[in-house]
Structure formats: structure tokens, C-alpha cells
Design a protein around this motif. Structure first.
Motif, short mmCIF file in Angstrom:
data_model
loop_
_atom_site.label_atom_id
_atom_site.label_comp_id
_atom_site.label_asym_id
_atom_site.label_seq_id
_atom_site.Cartn_x
_atom_site.Cartn_y
_atom_site.Cartn_z
N GLY A 115 53.67 104.29 55.56
CA GLY A 115 54.87 103.83 56.24
C GLY A 115 54.76 103.86 57.75
O GLY A 115 55.75 103.64 58.46
N LYS A 133 58.41 106.15 61.32
CA LYS A 133 57.93 105.69 60.03
C LYS A 133 59.01 104.96 59.23
O LYS A 133 60.19 105.29 59.29
CB LYS A 133 57.41 106.87 59.21
CG LYS A 133 56.15 107.51 59.76
CD LYS A 133 55.72 108.69 58.93
CE LYS A 133 55.26 108.27 57.55
NZ LYS A 133 54.65 109.40 56.81
N HIS A 134 58.56 103.96 58.47
CA HIS A 134 59.36 103.43 57.38
C HIS A 134 59.32 104.44 56.24
O HIS A 134 58.42 105.27 56.15
CB HIS A 134 58.77 102.09 56.89
CG HIS A 134 59.18 100.90 57.69
ND1 HIS A 134 60.34 100.19 57.44
CD2 HIS A 134 58.57 100.28 58.73
CE1 HIS A 134 60.42 99.18 58.29
NE2 HIS A 134 59.35 99.21 59.09
N GLU A 135 60.30 104.36 55.33
CA GLU A 135 60.35 105.29 54.21
C GLU A 135 59.29 104.97 53.15
O GLU A 135 58.91 105.85 52.37
CB GLU A 135 61.74 105.29 53.58
CG GLU A 135 62.82 105.85 54.50
CD GLU A 135 64.19 105.85 53.85
OE1 GLU A 135 64.28 105.53 52.64
OE2 GLU A 135 65.17 106.17 54.55
N LYS A 136 58.83 103.72 53.12
CA LYS A 136 57.79 103.33 52.18
C LYS A 136 56.74 102.53 52.93
O LYS A 136 56.84 102.33 54.14
CB LYS A 136 58.37 102.53 51.01
CG LYS A 136 59.32 103.34 50.14
CD LYS A 136 59.81 102.53 48.95
CE LYS A 136 60.73 103.36 48.06
NZ LYS A 136 61.22 102.59 46.89
N SER A 154 58.89 96.26 55.06
CA SER A 154 58.46 97.39 54.25
C SER A 154 59.05 97.34 52.84
O SER A 154 60.09 96.70 52.59
CB SER A 154 58.88 98.70 54.92
OG SER A 154 58.74 99.82 54.08
N PHE A 155 58.40 98.06 51.94
CA PHE A 155 58.95 98.24 50.60
C PHE A 155 60.22 99.08 50.60
O PHE A 155 60.86 99.22 49.56
CB PHE A 155 57.91 98.89 49.69
CG PHE A 155 57.05 97.91 48.93
CD1 PHE A 155 57.39 96.58 48.81
CD2 PHE A 155 55.89 98.34 48.31
CE1 PHE A 155 56.60 95.68 48.11
CE2 PHE A 155 55.09 97.46 47.60
CZ PHE A 155 55.45 96.12 47.49
N ASP A 156 60.60 99.66 51.75
CA ASP A 156 61.86 100.40 51.81
C ASP A 156 63.06 99.47 51.97
O ASP A 156 64.17 99.92 52.22
CB ASP A 156 61.84 101.45 52.93
CG ASP A 156 61.80 100.85 54.33
OD1 ASP A 156 61.92 99.62 54.48
OD2 ASP A 156 61.63 101.63 55.30
N GLU A 157 62.82 98.15 51.81
CA GLU A 157 63.86 97.13 51.78
C GLU A 157 64.47 96.84 53.15
O GLU A 157 65.58 96.32 53.25
CB GLU A 157 64.96 97.51 50.77
CG GLU A 157 64.41 97.75 49.37
CD GLU A 157 65.42 98.33 48.40
OE1 GLU A 157 66.59 98.54 48.81
OE2 GLU A 157 65.05 98.57 47.23
N THR A 158 63.71 97.15 54.21
CA THR A 158 64.18 96.87 55.56
C THR A 158 63.15 96.06 56.34
O THR A 158 61.94 96.16 56.10
CB THR A 158 64.49 98.15 56.36
OG1 THR A 158 63.29 98.87 56.59
CG2 THR A 158 65.50 99.02 55.63
N SER A 174 68.60 94.78 56.38
CA SER A 174 68.41 95.44 55.10
C SER A 174 68.64 94.45 53.97
O SER A 174 69.58 93.64 54.01
CB SER A 174 69.38 96.63 54.95
OG SER A 174 69.12 97.62 55.93
N GLY A 179 62.28 94.78 47.98
CA GLY A 179 61.18 95.26 48.79
C GLY A 179 60.56 94.11 49.56
O GLY A 179 60.29 93.05 48.99
#
Length: 352
Positions: A115, A133-136, A154-158, A174, A179
């Protein structure tokens, strides 16, 4: 014509280069800059390749690599295009999934499975900025044309927008339940597109931060065939191409969001797409390692290249439109003459 094949290894990490149709340069071989932060147990592991990018001048190729199961080191390798030699090798624990050069070529952004997004000096490999960092994992990074903003997906949907100088987050979008797989910015910097895991494509007006279109990039069923992985704006910004794991490419009118045509021919999930600089040719790569070249004026396929023996995520056209670079999970980078479609060089990573 006599073909010369030359192989050598750097010892530390087992890199090798096979040059096709090129004689060895005279004089001592310059050693690459090596920044090795990989764990000791990964230092003799050769990683699969993800992205490949030409620098704005076309004289450097940036290639990323890595995997997490089984563990492989995250790598960024810079190659000198004229000599086909390694210039810089940066290694770490986390897979480096994506990279992008700034428009002036002075900054290289990388995003990884942890991330983390970093900016570095491509001449020295020195990290100049590490973003929050991104969460994922970070799947995609791209600079806006003015080099003031870096966009990360990112896969954190943002999707986040970062100030390149300060590293501060300027804005975010968002997409709950989606993702982000890849983002693209139009050549004038006015539009942003993203494709997502559920097979959708979004297009925004960046000046108004307004979503213009929600497109169905994939016609696949729920699950793996639904994933949309590829997106790119044409150089003139009038059309947009998407590609998905349902094996199809879809060409869209950016102004209206209307589907112009489907390009059918791949027999495996589409992993990446890229336009030639003049916008007349499209290259697409798939999970079988096949790269296809398309005439966008007619929608006809001009060529199918068996580029790799495994997934091909890496795809880039040189700024002058003469060369095509591909990178695959078979751990090779290949350089092609885009006009003749001949393979002119292979940059091969020696297996440990």
C-alpha cells in the motif's frame, strides 16, 4: 544477417541479458546502481514482471516485479534502451506492482503490495518522498501532465490525488465495493478514467470533480471473467479503450459515453492496453502472453505476437512510436520494432 547472443550475470541477484541482433559494446561494462533492501532469503529469487514504462526521452525502461505467494522480492529495474544494460536495481520485500515517470522524466513513482507509494530519483534510485499508505495494495500510479499531482488507485476502493512536492493528499474519490485496478489521465489533464474489479469503468471531469460516465467495461459473469484490468485514453482524448477478463476490448466515445465498437480476438483475459503516440494503433496484452496490434480506424487486428509464455501485464510504446516493450510473468522483457513487428531484443532474468 549474423545474430549475436550475449549473456552475463551481475552475481548479486542473478540478472542476465540476452541481446538479439546486437554486438557487445566495447570497453568495460558499467555496473548498475544496486539498492538491495530485500530480505536475505529472497536475494536469490527471481521475480515475475508487472509493468514496463519508457521514460519521456525513450532512453530508459522501468520494469517492476514481485509476488507474495510464493514470496518473491519486489523489484524496480531500470534498463538503458540503446545499450540494453541495467542502470539501476532497487529491491525490497513488498512486490512493486506499478510505476510511472513524470512528464519531465525527473521523478519516478512506484506503488507496491504493502500500500506504499514512493517517489524516487531515476538517476540515483534515491527515495525523495514516501506518501501515506493506502489500506490495500496500490495497483496504479500516474502523474498529471503538469507533474504537480500524482494519482494513485488501490484495492482499498479509493483514488487519491497527491501534491508531488509536499506529499499531502489533495483529494480522494471513493468507489465502495469497487477495488481500483487501473487509472488513466487524458493528455490534456482534464479527464480521469478508472477500471475496477467488478468490471466497471468510470470517467470524471477533473476540473469539476464530476463523474461524467459509468461504463460497463466487462460483459463477463460475476467472478473472475468480470474484472476490468485495462484502460487508456487515446492521445487526442476523444476515445477511451477498456479491456477486461472477458477477453474483449471496448472502444468508447469520451464525450457521450457511447460504445463505438468491441474489439474481439483475445482468447485470454486482457491485462493491459496502450496507444501509439499518433493514436492509430492500439496494442493489447493478455494472460496467455499474446500481444495484439489493432487498427482503430477499422477495428481490425493487424498482428498477434506470441510475446511471452505467461501473463503479460507490461506494455509500453516508445515516445517516438518506433518501439514496443512487453514484460511478462515468464520473467522476460522484450523490445519489438513496431513497424516490422520483429523482436529486436530480449532482456532476460536468469532463473536462480
Amino acid at each position: 544477417m549474423k545474430t549475436t547472443s550475449i549473456c552475463f550475470s551481475t552475481g548479486l541477484i542473478g540478472l542476465a541479458i540476452a541481446l538479439v541482433g546486437r554486438a557487445e559494446q566495447p570497453g568495460a561494462e558499467p555496473k548498475p546502481i544496486v539498492i538491495d533492501e530485500a530480505p536475505p532469503e529472497l536475494r536469490n529469487v527471481t521475480a515475475r514482471l508487472w509493468t514496463v514504462n519508457f521514460s519521456p526521452k525513450g532512453d530508459t525502461l522501468a520494469v517492476t516485479a514481485g509476488w507474495d505467494n510464493p514470496a518473491e522480492p519486489g523489484e524496480l529495474v531500470l534498463w538503458d534502451v540503446p545499450t540494453r544494460r541495467t542502470k539501476l536495481i532497487r529491491r525490497q520485500k513488498a512486490t512493486i506492482r506499478t510505476a510511472a515517470f513524470s512528464a519531465d522524466g525527473k521523478v519516478l513513482a512506484i506503488g507496491d503490495f504493502a500500500g506504499t507509494t514512493r517517489l524516487l530519483d531515476p538517476d540515483t534510485g534515491k527515495i525523495t518522498l514516501t506518501l501515506p499508505k493506502h489500506e490495500k495494495l496500490v495497483n496504479s500510479v500516474v502523474f498529471t501532465p503538469d507533474d504537480k499531482t500524482l494519482v494513485t488507485g488501490s484495492f482499498d476502493e479509493t483514488i487519491k490525488f497527491w501534491d508531488v512536492v509536499s506529499g499531502k493528499e489533495r483529494h480522494r474519490m471513493s468507489l465502495p465495493g469497487e477495488g481500483i485496478v487501473k487509472v488513466a489521465v487524458s493528455s490534456d489533464g482534464g479527464l480521469l478514467a478508472a477500471v475496477t474489479w467488478p468490471g466497471k469503468a468510470h470517467v470524471w471531469d477533473l476540473s469539476r470533480r464530476e463523474e461524467l460516465h459509468l461504463l460497463q467495461a466487462s460483459q463477463g459473469q460475476s467472478g473472475q471473467t468480470q474484472i476490468a484490468e485495462a484502460v487508456a485514453f487515446a492521445p487526442d482524448g476523444k476515445t477511451l479503450i477498456t479491456g477486461s477478463w472477458d477477453t474483449t476490448l471496448r472502444l468508447w466515445d469520451v464525450a457521450t459515453g457511447k460504445l463505438l465498437r468491441d474489439l474481439v480476438g483475445h482468447n485470454a483475459p486482457v491485462q493491459n492496453v496502450v496507444f501509439s503516440p499518433e493514436g492509430k494503433t492500439l496494442a493489447s496484452a493478455d494472460a496467455a502472453g499474446t500481444v495484439m496490434l489493432w487498427n482503430l480506424e477499422t477495428g481490425q487486428r493487424n498482428a498477434a505476437l506470441k510475446a511471452h509464455t505467461d501473463r503479460c501485464f507490461g506494455l509500453a510504446v516508445s515516445p517516438d512510436g518506433k518501439l514496443l516493450a512487453t514484460a511478462g510473468w515468464d520473467r522476460t522483457v522484450k523490445i519489438w520494432d513496431l513497424k516490422t513487428r520483429d523482436e529486436i531484443a530480449t532482456l532476460r532474468r536468469e532463473m536462480p
